[in-house]
Design an enzyme around this catalytic site. Sequence first.
Site, mmCIF file in Angstrom:
data_model
loop_
_atom_site.group_PDB
_atom_site.id
_atom_site.type_symbol
_atom_site.label_atom_id
_atom_site.label_comp_id
_atom_site.label_asym_id
_atom_site.label_seq_id
_atom_site.Cartn_x
_atom_site.Cartn_y
_atom_site.Cartn_z
ATOM 1 N N PHE A 100 39.061 2.366 2.779
ATOM 2 C CA PHE A 100 40.178 2.202 1.848
ATOM 3 C C PHE A 100 39.782 1.530 0.551
ATOM 4 O O PHE A 100 40.314 1.860 -0.500
ATOM 5 C CB PHE A 100 41.292 1.379 2.544
ATOM 6 N N GLN B 78 41.388 -1.920 13.606
ATOM 7 C CA GLN B 78 42.426 -1.586 12.606
ATOM 8 C C GLN B 78 42.460 -0.078 12.402
ATOM 9 O O GLN B 78 43.320 0.429 11.692
ATOM 10 C CB GLN B 78 42.123 -2.274 11.272
ATOM 11 N N VAL C 297 42.786 3.947 13.161
ATOM 12 C CA VAL C 297 43.823 4.743 13.847
ATOM 13 C C VAL C 297 43.265 6.082 14.338
ATOM 14 O O VAL C 297 44.001 6.920 14.839
ATOM 15 C CB VAL C 297 45.020 4.971 12.884
ATOM 16 N N ASP C 298 41.916 6.217 14.218
ATOM 17 C CA ASP C 298 41.299 7.519 14.537
ATOM 18 C C ASP C 298 40.961 7.695 16.014
ATOM 19 O O ASP C 298 40.535 8.770 16.439
ATOM 20 C CB ASP C 298 40.030 7.713 13.661
ATOM 21 N N HIS D 117 46.701 -1.284 14.421
ATOM 22 C CA HIS D 117 47.457 -0.542 13.412
ATOM 23 C C HIS D 117 47.914 0.811 13.936
ATOM 24 O O HIS D 117 48.255 1.707 13.160
ATOM 25 C CB HIS D 117 46.613 -0.360 12.140
ATOM 26 N N CYS E 170 59.478 10.703 16.416
ATOM 27 C CA CYS E 170 60.612 10.729 15.474
ATOM 28 C C CYS E 170 60.892 9.290 15.057
ATOM 29 O O CYS E 170 61.000 8.393 15.901
ATOM 30 C CB CYS E 170 61.851 11.301 16.172
ATOM 31 N N CYS F 212 67.175 14.869 17.282
ATOM 32 C CA CYS F 212 68.203 14.324 16.376
ATOM 33 C C CYS F 212 68.031 14.780 14.926
ATOM 34 O O CYS F 212 68.769 14.353 14.042
ATOM 35 C CB CYS F 212 68.165 12.798 16.437
ATOM 36 N N SER G 253 37.120 -5.136 5.222
ATOM 37 C CA SER G 253 37.131 -6.046 4.061
ATOM 38 C C SER G 253 37.948 -7.294 4.375
ATOM 39 O O SER G 253 37.983 -8.249 3.599
ATOM 40 C CB SER G 253 37.748 -5.322 2.855
ATOM 41 N N ASN H 152 28.684 -5.954 7.595
ATOM 42 C CA ASN H 152 29.422 -5.207 6.575
ATOM 43 C C ASN H 152 28.498 -4.764 5.447
ATOM 44 O O ASN H 152 27.484 -5.384 5.190
ATOM 45 C CB ASN H 152 30.557 -6.072 6.008
HETATM 46 N N1 APR Z 1 28.892 -0.029 7.406
HETATM 47 C C1 APR Z 1 29.351 -1.295 7.196
HETATM 48 N N2 APR Z 1 30.387 -1.585 6.362
HETATM 49 C C2 APR Z 1 30.948 -0.551 5.717
HETATM 50 C C3 APR Z 1 30.520 0.789 5.871
HETATM 51 C C4 APR Z 1 29.441 1.023 6.759
HETATM 52 N N3 APR Z 1 28.963 2.257 6.966
HETATM 53 N N4 APR Z 1 31.297 1.584 5.081
HETATM 54 C C5 APR Z 1 32.171 0.774 4.461
HETATM 55 N N5 APR Z 1 31.960 -0.500 4.828
HETATM 56 C C6 APR Z 1 32.716 -1.700 4.443
HETATM 57 C C7 APR Z 1 33.240 -1.661 3.033
HETATM 58 O O1 APR Z 1 32.287 -2.242 2.156
HETATM 59 C C8 APR Z 1 34.502 -2.520 3.156
HETATM 60 O O2 APR Z 1 34.196 -3.891 2.927
HETATM 61 O O3 APR Z 1 33.850 -1.720 5.282
HETATM 62 C C9 APR Z 1 34.929 -2.350 4.606
HETATM 63 C C10 APR Z 1 36.152 -1.480 4.747
HETATM 64 O O4 APR Z 1 37.235 -2.199 4.204
HETATM 65 P P1 APR Z 1 38.617 -1.434 3.910
HETATM 66 O O5 APR Z 1 38.335 -0.164 3.221
HETATM 67 O O6 APR Z 1 39.529 -2.444 3.259
HETATM 68 O O7 APR Z 1 39.166 -1.074 5.353
HETATM 69 P P2 APR Z 1 39.891 -2.046 6.372
HETATM 70 O O8 APR Z 1 39.416 -3.456 6.210
HETATM 71 O O9 APR Z 1 39.743 -1.449 7.723
HETATM 72 O O10 APR Z 1 41.425 -1.935 5.891
HETATM 73 C C11 APR Z 1 42.398 -2.604 6.673
HETATM 74 O O11 APR Z 1 44.102 -1.556 5.306
HETATM 75 O O12 APR Z 1 44.949 0.343 4.261
HETATM 76 C C12 APR Z 1 45.050 -0.481 5.380
HETATM 77 O O13 APR Z 1 45.882 0.157 7.476
HETATM 78 C C13 APR Z 1 44.766 0.289 6.638
HETATM 79 O O14 APR Z 1 43.684 -0.480 8.657
HETATM 80 C C14 APR Z 1 43.567 -0.422 7.248
HETATM 81 C C15 APR Z 1 43.671 -1.812 6.632
#
Ligand code: APR
Length: 245
Positions: free
Chosen positions: A41, A107, A109-110, A125, A133, A154, A193, A214
């Site tokens: 995201f 977190q 949903v896949d 999540h 529905c 409904c 993140s 990360n």
């Molecule tokens: N290996 C390690 N880290 C990775 C990789 C990877 N291959 N690819 C991406 N990342 C890191 C990114 O740098 C980022 O810091 O994973 C993190 C993903 O963070 P987000 O995109 O914010 O995703 P997430 O923390 O799961 O978001 C939480 O936000 O939009 C909502 O409901 C949605 O569950 C989601 C929630």
Amino acid sequence: MAGKHESRMETAKLASWMKQSKYTVVLTGAGMSTESGIPDFRSENGWWRRIDPRSVATKEVLYADYTLFHEFYSMRIRGLTCCKPHKGYYILAQWEKNNIINSIATQNVDRFHQIAGNHKVYELHGCIRTIRCDSCGTAHAMGDFLDGSGCTGCGGRLRPDVVLFGEALPRDTWEKAMTDIERAELVIVIGTSLQVYPVNQLPFMTRGRIAYINNEIGGDSHQFDLFIKGKAGDILCKLDEIITS
Ligand code: APR
């Protein structure tokens, strides 16, 4: 390079913590699935740069602009069909089987953790693969949602079983994840993140150590006992090599 060497040292340290820990819990985010082809995201090529989920994945949009809501989720659901769990997912499943980890709070949903073979998975999540529905809660087939049908009972609006922004997380799932993390001796946070409340509070509820794997460090790394910069799949493979050697 210092970075590479440092990462190797940190990975060896985490492997030793994992061997010592009697209760290890993993917390994953979208970064766990990018190597399977699903955009996250908030990093460079994540969804946010193209679509701001906070402006679409909401109850308001579900009722004010069903076309947009339906298009956003249909795209994400269709995007899943050609993706599958990468090696890192299967390593986590093997670790559950060998009692190296106890459970996974995610977190995502896949449902990739379950597809790869993990059983104790807390979907904080929800799940995008099942449909209900929004008015009466009746479960529906994915095809009903994708072809834009209304509820057969409904006439209400169909939606995936994900937690929309502003909705409460599933209480029982949250409680179980929190209990596991509180009692854990080690929490391993992978590919998130930690920007979204309340899951971003969860790791810090543990009495144990917290390791963060990360691609980048969002906040300050001092809130973790260990930070390993790298790709989830690579780090999990390296950890598994050490643990099983
Ligand atoms: N290996 C390690 N880290 C990775 C990789 C990877 N291959 N690819 C991406 N990342 C890191 C990114 O740098 C980022 O810091 O994973 C993190 C993903 O963070 P987000 O995109 O914010 O995703 P997430 O923390 O799961 O978001 C939480 O936000 O939009 C909502 O409901 C949605 O569950 C989601 C929630």
